[in-house]
Design an enzyme around this catalytic site. Sequence first.
Site, short mmCIF file in Angstrom:
data_model
loop_
_atom_site.label_atom_id
_atom_site.label_comp_id
_atom_site.label_asym_id
_atom_site.label_seq_id
_atom_site.Cartn_x
_atom_site.Cartn_y
_atom_site.Cartn_z
N MET A 127 -77.86 0.66 -16.02
CA MET A 127 -76.55 0.48 -16.65
C MET A 127 -76.05 1.84 -17.09
SD MET A 127 -76.92 -3.05 -18.78
CE MET A 127 -75.22 -3.51 -18.73
N PRO A 128 -75.51 2.63 -16.17
CA PRO A 128 -75.05 3.96 -16.53
C PRO A 128 -73.87 3.90 -17.50
CG PRO A 128 -74.55 3.48 -14.23
CD PRO A 128 -75.31 2.33 -14.77
N LEU A 129 -73.85 4.86 -18.41
CA LEU A 129 -72.79 4.98 -19.39
C LEU A 129 -72.15 6.36 -19.26
CD1 LEU A 129 -71.18 4.21 -21.99
CD2 LEU A 129 -73.09 5.14 -23.29
#
Length: 85
Positions: free
Chosen positions: A7-9
């Site tokens: 879940m890249p931010l």
Amino acid sequence: MRAPGLMPLVDVTLVEGRTPTQLRALVTALTDAVVTAIEAPRDSVRVVLREVPTTHWAAGDVTVAERPSPSDAVPDQASGGGTAT
């Protein structure tokens, strides 16, 4: 290969003043870049935009609000700028 639970931010801080359309375009471009670069599923990409007032962003001890605006610049004499009489 995709990492499980990926879940890249992307967290972006920028000076306020852009339109909602520009900010929306930025979200799309950043999402596209993450999907392309690391093959993240599109719905897993998170983007946070933090807008900072011009009085709260400084470089060289001068805030963005204190900087002269482009309209304060001296007209270029070669371009015929100046005051009409």
